[in-house]
Enzyme design. Structure first.
Site, PDB file in Angstrom:
ATOM      1  N   LYS A 130      57.499   7.412 -38.038  1.00 43.10           N
ATOM      2  CA  LYS A 130      57.407   7.075 -39.511  1.00 43.10           C
ATOM      3  C   LYS A 130      58.947   6.416 -39.997  1.00 43.10           C
ATOM      4  O   LYS A 130      59.951   6.585 -39.056  1.00 43.10           O
ATOM      5  CB  LYS A 130      57.393   8.292 -40.578  1.00 43.10           C
ATOM      6  N   GLY A 160      48.630  10.070 -59.545  1.00 42.99           N
ATOM      7  CA  GLY A 160      49.006   8.707 -58.968  1.00 42.99           C
ATOM      8  C   GLY A 160      47.895   7.849 -59.217  1.00 42.99           C
ATOM      9  O   GLY A 160      46.658   8.145 -59.419  1.00 42.99           O
ATOM     10  N   ASN A 189      47.073   2.495 -54.620  1.00 45.92           N
ATOM     11  CA  ASN A 189      45.847   1.743 -53.948  1.00 45.92           C
ATOM     12  C   ASN A 189      44.995   2.998 -53.384  1.00 45.92           C
ATOM     13  O   ASN A 189      43.688   2.724 -53.826  1.00 45.92           O
ATOM     14  CB  ASN A 189      46.505   0.969 -52.599  1.00 45.92           C
ATOM     15  N   VAL A 190      45.404   3.892 -52.750  1.00 47.30           N
ATOM     16  CA  VAL A 190      44.409   4.960 -52.366  1.00 47.30           C
ATOM     17  C   VAL A 190      43.923   5.591 -53.473  1.00 47.30           C
ATOM     18  O   VAL A 190      42.597   5.995 -53.620  1.00 47.30           O
ATOM     19  CB  VAL A 190      45.247   6.164 -51.315  1.00 47.30           C
ATOM     20  N   ALA A 191      44.841   6.112 -54.449  1.00 50.12           N
ATOM     21  CA  ALA A 191      44.198   6.783 -55.620  1.00 50.12           C
ATOM     22  C   ALA A 191      42.921   6.062 -56.290  1.00 50.12           C
ATOM     23  O   ALA A 191      42.058   6.756 -56.912  1.00 50.12           O
ATOM     24  CB  ALA A 191      45.357   7.016 -56.642  1.00 50.12           C
TER      25      ALA A 191
END
Length: 380
Positions: free
Chosen positions: A87, A187, A190-192
């Site tokens: 990461k 949140g 984007n994912v949420a």
């Protein structure tokens, strides 16, 4: 505290989490301050996204990148991928400090690792920044489709979260339907957002918060959800809590507030103290989907890109998170251990097995050839 104490504290931290390498990236001309952490490369090259965040301190950035990179090792292992864990974090305000020269400088640091670390998109990043990094190195994924990449991995990540949540719902209620389920969504990124559309389509009732109120309000209006203040999201009387922002949100302060049956979401490292808070969730009877398992759709998407991208195949593979979560929850129940421990154990068994196979080979070159052969994007 002296410099010597700081140094030994850092090395103790690395030894505790068993990291292979940490790279400090500094480029004063561009303003780049970044850290790349490579946790484990037993299964293959270390892969994990780059996060841009305005950390309160350099120590906080180091803590985050060490935890995130370790999580990537387990994520790839439990997902059956031939990838290791890594990461990167860039210290800075993603709203104000993005420049081409900064990301190209970062790309040169990635390139200098010669493929030991492959980067991707994470919090605070977009396809545009991936494109700038790609200008300096081939060891980057999530680049725009017109450049041969897979684009934004968020849709596949969100689909995996959705399927993993359904597995938890099946365990808790006997049916995996989200219809009528009350979900607190922390949140609105984007994912949420992609997750919210899946859940709303199935008839779930969403309560949405974000530190950027305008984003939460917009998403709530789109999916027929209810806007909630960030400080109120933990104590809602809901069926499911979906942490889909930053980590450490399951902690001593929030655990007493939860009234849900399930915690399953897209954020990384949501357990502030993994063993302590994982056990506390088990004691409270809350079903927990280990974060690095349920949000593995992103790395699954990237693995598909490395082998020749096909979104339908990526979505199908991300859908298998349902079965992985089911297996983990079953093992957790059989062994009487928290879900995160069950998942870690299963992932470690795979890493250990592959490590034993590697020891049978006489040279690292032979091992690298086997592991690297599937990554068509990096073949010159």
């Amino acid at each position: 505290m002296t410099d010597t104490n700081i140094k030994f504290s850092l090395f103790n931290e690395l030894a505790d989490k068993e990291h292979e390498q940490v790279v400090i990236c500094s480029d004063p001309e561009s303003g780049l301050k970044a850290i790349i952490a490579i946790h484990n490369t037993t299964l293959g090259p270390a892969l994990g996204g780059t996060r841009m965040w305005n950390y309160e301190s350099e120590a906080a950035a180091m803590k985050d990148v060490l935890r995130l990179s370790r999580g990537m090792t387990y994520k790839s292992a439990i997902s059956g991928l031939n990838l290791g864990g890594g990461k990167a974090v860039i210290i800075g305000d993603a709203q104000k400090e993005k420049t081409e020269v900064l990301f190209r400088a970062f790309g040169r640091f990635v390139d200098g690792l010669g493929g030991r670390y492959i980067t991707a998109e994470d919090v605070g990043m977009t396809e545009k920044e991936m494109e700038w990094i790609y200008s300096e190195t081939k060891y980057v994924t999530g680049i725009p489709k017109e450049l041969g990449g897979s684009g934004n991995p968020s849709p596949v990540t969100a689909y995996g979260v959705y399927m993993g949540m359904k597995a938890c719902v099946k365990k808790a209620y006997g049916s995996d339907s989200l219809e009528g389920k009350r979900i607190a969504l922390q949140g609105a990124g984007n994912v949420a957002s992609h997750f919210a559309r899946h859940a709303a389509k199935e008839g779930a009732k969403l309560f949405i918060s974000d530190i950027y109120e305008d984003k939460a309000k917009s998403l709530a209006e789109e999916v027929g959800g209810e806007l909630v203040a960030p400080e109120d999201i933990y104590g809602l009387d809901v069926d499911i809590f979906n942490p889909c922002a930053l980590g450490g949100v399951i902690n001593d302060e929030t655990l007493d507030q939860f009234k849900c049956d399930i915690i399953a979401g897209g954020a990384n490292n949501v357990l502030d103290q993994e063993d302590k808070h994982g056990q506390m969730l088990l004691d409270k009877g809350i079903i927990y989907a280990p974060d690095y398992v349920i949000n593995a759709g992103g790395v699954i998407n990237i693995a598909s890109e490395l082998e020749g991208y096909n979104q339908e195949r990526a979505l199908q593979n991300a859908g298998n998170i349902y079965n992985t979560i089911t297996d983990i929850l079953t093992y957790s129940e059989e062994q009487g251990i928290p879900a995160h421990q069950a998942s870690n154990t299963l992932a470690e068994k795979r890493i250990e097995a592959v490590g034993k196979i590697q020891n049978k080979y006489s040279s690292n070159a032979e091992i690298s050839g086997r592991l690297g052969s599937v990554y068509k994007r990096f073949v010159d």
